[in-house]
Design a protein around this motif. Structure first.
Motif, mmCIF file in Angstrom:
data_model
loop_
_atom_site.group_PDB
_atom_site.id
_atom_site.type_symbol
_atom_site.label_atom_id
_atom_site.label_comp_id
_atom_site.label_asym_id
_atom_site.label_seq_id
_atom_site.Cartn_x
_atom_site.Cartn_y
_atom_site.Cartn_z
ATOM 1 N N ALA A 80 0.958 -1.148 -0.189
ATOM 2 C CA ALA A 80 0.287 0.093 -0.080
ATOM 3 C C ALA A 80 0.845 1.563 0.216
ATOM 4 O O ALA A 80 0.730 2.362 -1.032
ATOM 5 C CB ALA A 80 -0.831 -0.185 1.555
ATOM 6 N N MET A 81 1.905 1.569 0.885
ATOM 7 C CA MET A 81 3.342 1.879 0.633
ATOM 8 C C MET A 81 3.855 2.922 -0.785
ATOM 9 O O MET A 81 3.461 3.448 -0.892
ATOM 10 C CB MET A 81 3.357 2.257 2.033
ATOM 11 N N LEU A 82 3.812 1.558 -0.815
ATOM 12 C CA LEU A 82 4.959 1.566 -2.360
ATOM 13 C C LEU A 82 3.789 2.565 -3.713
ATOM 14 O O LEU A 82 4.296 3.291 -3.973
ATOM 15 C CB LEU A 82 5.331 0.178 -2.646
ATOM 16 N N ALA A 140 -1.688 11.974 3.796
ATOM 17 C CA ALA A 140 -0.078 12.152 4.229
ATOM 18 C C ALA A 140 1.003 11.737 3.538
ATOM 19 O O ALA A 140 1.586 12.212 2.679
ATOM 20 C CB ALA A 140 -0.363 11.092 5.540
ATOM 21 N N VAL A 141 0.994 10.635 2.201
ATOM 22 C CA VAL A 141 1.399 10.690 1.552
ATOM 23 C C VAL A 141 1.673 11.348 0.092
ATOM 24 O O VAL A 141 2.552 11.979 -0.100
ATOM 25 C CB VAL A 141 1.249 8.962 0.936
ATOM 26 N N ALA A 142 0.144 11.239 -0.047
ATOM 27 C CA ALA A 142 0.180 13.122 -0.940
ATOM 28 C C ALA A 142 0.345 13.829 -0.420
ATOM 29 O O ALA A 142 0.818 14.851 -1.680
ATOM 30 C CB ALA A 142 -1.611 12.764 -1.432
ATOM 31 N N ARG A 143 -0.184 14.290 0.432
ATOM 32 C CA ARG A 143 0.489 15.866 1.228
ATOM 33 C C ARG A 143 1.573 15.502 0.782
ATOM 34 O O ARG A 143 2.890 16.615 0.182
ATOM 35 C CB ARG A 143 0.353 15.615 2.312
ATOM 36 N N LEU A 144 3.062 14.863 1.181
ATOM 37 C CA LEU A 144 4.277 14.099 1.201
ATOM 38 C C LEU A 144 5.316 14.369 0.180
ATOM 39 O O LEU A 144 6.115 15.255 -0.103
ATOM 40 C CB LEU A 144 5.160 12.994 1.998
ATOM 41 N N GLY A 145 3.940 14.000 -1.295
ATOM 42 C CA GLY A 145 4.612 14.118 -2.453
ATOM 43 C C GLY A 145 4.552 15.374 -2.812
ATOM 44 O O GLY A 145 5.143 16.457 -3.167
ATOM 45 N N ALA A 146 3.534 16.022 -2.613
ATOM 46 C CA ALA A 146 2.895 17.452 -2.944
ATOM 47 C C ALA A 146 4.267 18.764 -2.177
ATOM 48 O O ALA A 146 5.145 18.830 -3.023
ATOM 49 C CB ALA A 146 1.588 18.281 -2.518
ATOM 50 N N LEU A 147 5.021 18.289 -1.083
ATOM 51 C CA LEU A 147 5.566 18.642 -0.088
ATOM 52 C C LEU A 147 6.841 18.688 -1.026
ATOM 53 O O LEU A 147 7.925 19.421 -0.949
ATOM 54 C CB LEU A 147 5.833 18.727 1.130
#
Ligand SMILES: Cc1ncc(COP(=O)(O)O)c(C=O)c1O
Length: 463
Positions: free
Chosen positions: A373-375, A452-459
């Motif tokens: 899921a994380m990958l 949260a992963v989506a947000r990290l990607g955007a950041l």
């Protein structure tokens, strides 16, 4: 500018303000603006059209699973200074964390807490008054026997007398290093490697020789051979590494490589401190044999723990110390006498009662699912050019961001939004791996984590 693109103010295909406009608007030189646009281009956010200017690029192709790049550390032994940075980064800075991707542990929801509570009560009831006073040194006999039985199932013959119980693997590792070194000595460590190994080296006044370590197969043996050759007149006093599910890379050495590693160290008389705390968290049907399985001369100190696979707060670990067991026993006695007896009794009771393997099967399946899921989430949301591996065990993903990204800046921004991560420089004696990060996938996957992963990607596109 990158934030305007991520936020949607600047749309795909739109032209960025010209160099001249931006220079006048920002009051900076044309060279600075060029540099900034060049950086945006290198991150795939804009594309340059000859004589027309810069345009917002279409969404990038998702990142692929491909091994992050390796470092080439210098060959000499150097003092280490990482503790300050590690302590700064481990704290939450007062922020409430809702996505603990920087955590060192899996979610408590994955552990058999109720059964452990029962084992604690039952184990304590069985303790004799003598066990609470005079029998303390040496560690709980039945627990050592149970650990020895688990080694036996893998074909390793390790007597309970060789096993020293400790307060978590961290104490086992620290005592092992202390037993083998004196201040000023050199020690081989992985690069990148577990930050606590670097902290131990720093605390004991030692020097580190970094061994380049591959994200798939662990420590590079050609480099190790060259380093051993180069330092033959003043050989390192120990080699501390993880041959299975390395932290932070998740790498796994194939068995032949483990055999070669042990033979190579043996030939140079260098003891191996093998940190194997993720041994039980393998996703393949069969466990990975430790390097200890290939030892020839009792010079592998194998450190294990229940912290990652069963009971983190119980703080029970051990070292199977081969012929150095008496030395380790003495060091344990003089440093803290014994581990907590009730915690050891509880784990002995739990292991005797059966059910550990059943729990482990569930835990491994959950972690493997969470890894996928994380990958998938990282592939969906991180910028093009991101690289990562697909670990075969443990619960860490090592991610390398595209050129120009800064994981320390990303850490600060993400933490302010309740998302933690472990930035690459924590895992390096020279603060390398500035665009790498370690993400923990030990939490049951949920929509909040995907966000949260989506947000990290955007950041990450702006960090
Ligand atoms: C690689 C590695 N070794 C050792 C430890 C320490 O284990 P314990 O909690 O049993 O002391 C950790 C914990 O984070 C770890 O990640």
């Amino acid at each position: 500018m990158a934030a305007l693109m991520v936020g949607g103010t600047l749309r795909v295909g739109e032209r960025l303000p010209s160099i001249r406009q931006t220079r006048l608007a920002r009051g900076c030189s044309a060279a600075t603006v060029f540099q900034a646009y060049y950086l945006l281009e290198s991150r795939g956010l804009v594309r340059a059209a000859p004589r027309s200017g810069y345009f917002v690029a279409p969404p990038p192709v998702p990142p692929t699973i491909s091994a992050p790049t390796r470092s080439q550390p210098p060959a000499e032994a150097r003092p280490v200074e990482v503790s300050e940075l590690v302590f700064q980064l481990l704290g939450s800075g007062g922020h409430e964390v809702h996505a603990p991707f920087g955590s060192a542990f899996p979610s408590p929801a994955l552990f058999p807490l109720e059964r452990l509570r029962c084992a604690l009560v039952a184990g304590s009831r069985k303790m004799s008054p003598a066990q609470l006073t005079t029998d303390l040194p040496g560690g709980h006999e039945e627990l050592r026997r149970q650990i020895s039985l688990r080694y036996l199932r893998q074909g390793l013959s390790i007597s309970p007398d060789e096993i020293v119980l400790t307060n978590g693997a961290l104490e086992a590792l620290n005592l092992s290093l202390q037993a083998l070194t004196r201040p000023g000595d050199a020690v081989l460590v992985e690069s990148p490697g577990f930050y606590a190994a670097l902290q131990s080296i720093e605390r004991l006044g030692l020097r580190a020789i970094e061994v380049p370590t591959d994200a798939l197969e662990g420590a590079d043996l050609d480099s190790l051979a060259a380093l051993l050759q180069q330092h033959q007149h003043s050989p390192p006093k120990a080699c501390w590494l993880m041959s299975s599910f390395q932290n932070p890379l998740g790498s796994l050495m194939p068995p032949d490589k483990k055999r070669a590693l042990v033979a190579m160290l043996n030939a140079h008389g260098v003891p191996l401190i093998e940190d194997d705390v993720y041994a039980e968290l393998h996703f393949a049907a069969q466990p990975a044999l430790p390097a200890k399985a290939f030892e020839q001369d009792g010079l592998v100190l194998h450190c294990g723990s229940f912290s990652k696979c069963l009971a983190p707060g119980y703080r029970v670990g051990w070292v199977a110390a081969g012929r150095l067991a008496p030395t380790l026993q003495r060091l344990k006695l003089s440093s803290s006498l014994s581990g907590s007896w009730p915690a050891q009794a509880a784990l002995a009771e739990y292991l005797q009662g059966g059910g550990f393997d059943h729990h482990l099967r569930g835990l491994r399946a959950a972690l493997a699912q969470q890894r996928d899921a994380m990958l998938a989430a990282v592939a969906r949301h991180f910028p093009a050019g991101t690289r990562m591996t697909r670990p075969q065990g443990g619960y860490f993903l090592w991610v390398e961001l595209p050129e120009g990204c800064d994981s320390l800046a990303l850490h600060a921004q993400a933490l302010a939004e309740g998302i933690s991560l472990a930035p690459g420089p924590m895992f390096s004696a020279r603060r390398e791996f500035g665009r790498c990060l370690r993400l923990n996938y030990g939490q049951p996957w949920a929509e909040g984590l995907e966000r949260a992963v989506a947000r990290l990607g955007a950041l990450a596109r702006t960090a």
